[in-house]
Motif scaffolding. Sequence first.
Motif, PDB file in Angstrom:
ATOM      1  N   TYR A 289      10.630  57.325 -55.422  1.00 30.63           N
ATOM      2  CA  TYR A 289      10.890  57.323 -57.216  1.00 30.63           C
ATOM      3  C   TYR A 289      10.256  58.938 -57.193  1.00 30.63           C
ATOM      4  O   TYR A 289      10.066  59.749 -58.150  1.00 30.63           O
ATOM      5  CB  TYR A 289       9.555  56.737 -57.779  1.00 30.63           C
ATOM      6  N   ARG A 308       7.705  43.670 -56.881  1.00 27.96           N
ATOM      7  CA  ARG A 308       8.332  45.176 -57.773  1.00 27.96           C
ATOM      8  C   ARG A 308       8.294  44.542 -59.412  1.00 27.96           C
ATOM      9  O   ARG A 308       7.981  43.354 -59.085  1.00 27.96           O
ATOM     10  CB  ARG A 308       9.034  45.423 -57.485  1.00 27.96           C
ATOM     11  N   ASN A 311      11.361  49.970 -61.846  1.00 31.30           N
ATOM     12  CA  ASN A 311      11.983  50.767 -61.423  1.00 31.30           C
ATOM     13  C   ASN A 311      11.346  51.973 -61.020  1.00 31.30           C
ATOM     14  O   ASN A 311      12.087  52.564 -59.432  1.00 31.30           O
ATOM     15  CB  ASN A 311      13.573  50.797 -62.445  1.00 31.30           C
ATOM     16  N   ASP A 370      12.989  51.176 -67.650  1.00 26.73           N
ATOM     17  CA  ASP A 370      12.110  50.930 -66.722  1.00 26.73           C
ATOM     18  C   ASP A 370      12.101  49.330 -66.093  1.00 26.73           C
ATOM     19  O   ASP A 370      11.238  48.510 -65.984  1.00 26.73           O
ATOM     20  CB  ASP A 370      10.157  51.544 -66.028  1.00 26.73           C
ATOM     21  N   GLY A 371      13.500  48.584 -65.568  1.00 29.21           N
ATOM     22  CA  GLY A 371      13.264  47.260 -64.664  1.00 29.21           C
ATOM     23  C   GLY A 371      13.526  46.478 -65.735  1.00 29.21           C
ATOM     24  O   GLY A 371      13.751  47.138 -66.568  1.00 29.21           O
TER      25      GLY A 371
END
Length: 388
Positions: A289, A308, A311, A370-371
Motif C-alpha cells: 500500500y 483481508r 484493498n 476500498d475493497g
Amino acid sequence: MLAVLLVTSCTSSSASGEQGDDAKPRSTSSARPAPPRKPVALTIAPGDRAAGVEPGAPVTIAAVDGKVTQVLVVNEAGQPVAGVLSPDATTWQTTEPLGFGKTYTATATGRGTDGKDATVTSVFSTAAPRVKADLSMNPLDGQVVGVGQPLAFYFDAPVANKAAAQQAIQVHSEPAAEGAFYWYSDKEVHWRPKEYWAAGTRITINASIYGRDFGNGVYGNDSRTAVVTVGDAVVANADGATHQMTVTVNGAVVRTIPISMGKPGHETPVGTYVVMSEHTDYTMDSSTYGVPADAANGYRTTVAVASRMSNSGIFYHSAPWSVGDQGHRNVSHGCINMTTENARWLQSISNKGDVIVVQNSGGPVLESWDGLGDWQVPWDQWAAGGKK
C-alpha cells in the motif's frame, strides 16, 4: 357456411290439456356460429435483411391464427441451429446462441385455421464486434459466503450500455431479497441486497452476456453462471474505545476478543467491512500500500492467520508481538491485532463475505470503493445506480 339450428318446444295452455292453435314456444336455443377460418400469419425475428443482430438474442418465429408446423434455421455452411417449439405450437425459439459476424437463413411453415399452409423466410446477419468483453465475478460457483457478500462483476472492456449489461445479469435468491446494481466504473458493477442476506440463502447468478450489445462495438463474450450459498450470520463489531471485538453468530454473542487497532497517525477507518479473503502463513508487507518495507514505518512480517478487509491493506490478523496491548490500547499500523488463538478461531467460524464493523477508532470513514465497502453506500444512493 354457418348453420343455425332452431328448436321449438310447445305445450298446451288449455285446461283440457289440448294443444291450441295459437300456442307460443316456451324456449328456444341456437348454436353459436363457428369462428371464421383464417390464414396463418407468420413472423420471424430478426426480420429479412436485418443486419448487426445480437448473436445472444434468440431467433423467434410466431404464428397468429394457426400453428407453427416446421422451422429450419441454418448458418452459412447449412448447419442447423437448435430450437424448441412452445407447447401450443404458436412460438418457436432458438436454444443455442448464434455466431459473431455470420449470415443465417430462417424458414418457417405454419398452418392456419383455414387448413392452408404458408411459408416465410428471413435472411439476416449478426454483428461483428470491435471488442469482445469477458467477465469475471465474485463470488464463484459453489462458494459459501457471509451475509454481507456483494455480487461483484468485472468487465475487461468499458460498458457504455449499462442497461443491457444489467438485463443480461440475472440474480435470483431463495428466499427472495430486494436488491440493485451499482456501478463503480464503466468496467465494474456490484449487486447487493437492501439488507444483509438471510443465513442459508441460495443465490443463483446467470450472467448471460454472450452476444449482448454493450455499446461502442463492445459485445459480451462468454456467459457465466454460479450458485452460491450464504452461511451463518457472522458479524463482528470492533470498538476502538473499549479495544474489544464482539462476535455474534446468528444474532447471539459467542465471544469477545481483546484487540488493538491503528495507532495515532494510522487510525483504522470507520465503517462496515466485508471479509474479502482468508489466509494462513501470510506475509504482511507495507509496500503493497505504498510504504517501502525498509522505511521507518515499513514492515514485512509473516503472520499465522490473516483475513483481508480492504484493498488498502486492512486485515484482522494474529499479532503475538502486541498481546500486551490488546484490550488496552491501539498500536497497529491500521490492522486489527488479536492473539493467534483468537484469530484462528474467528477464521474457523467465518467465510469471506462476513461483516466486520469498526467504530470509535478515530480514523477516517471507509471508502465504499476500498475493497468491498458496498455497505458504506446508503440504500437510496445505491439504488440510484452509481456511475451510470
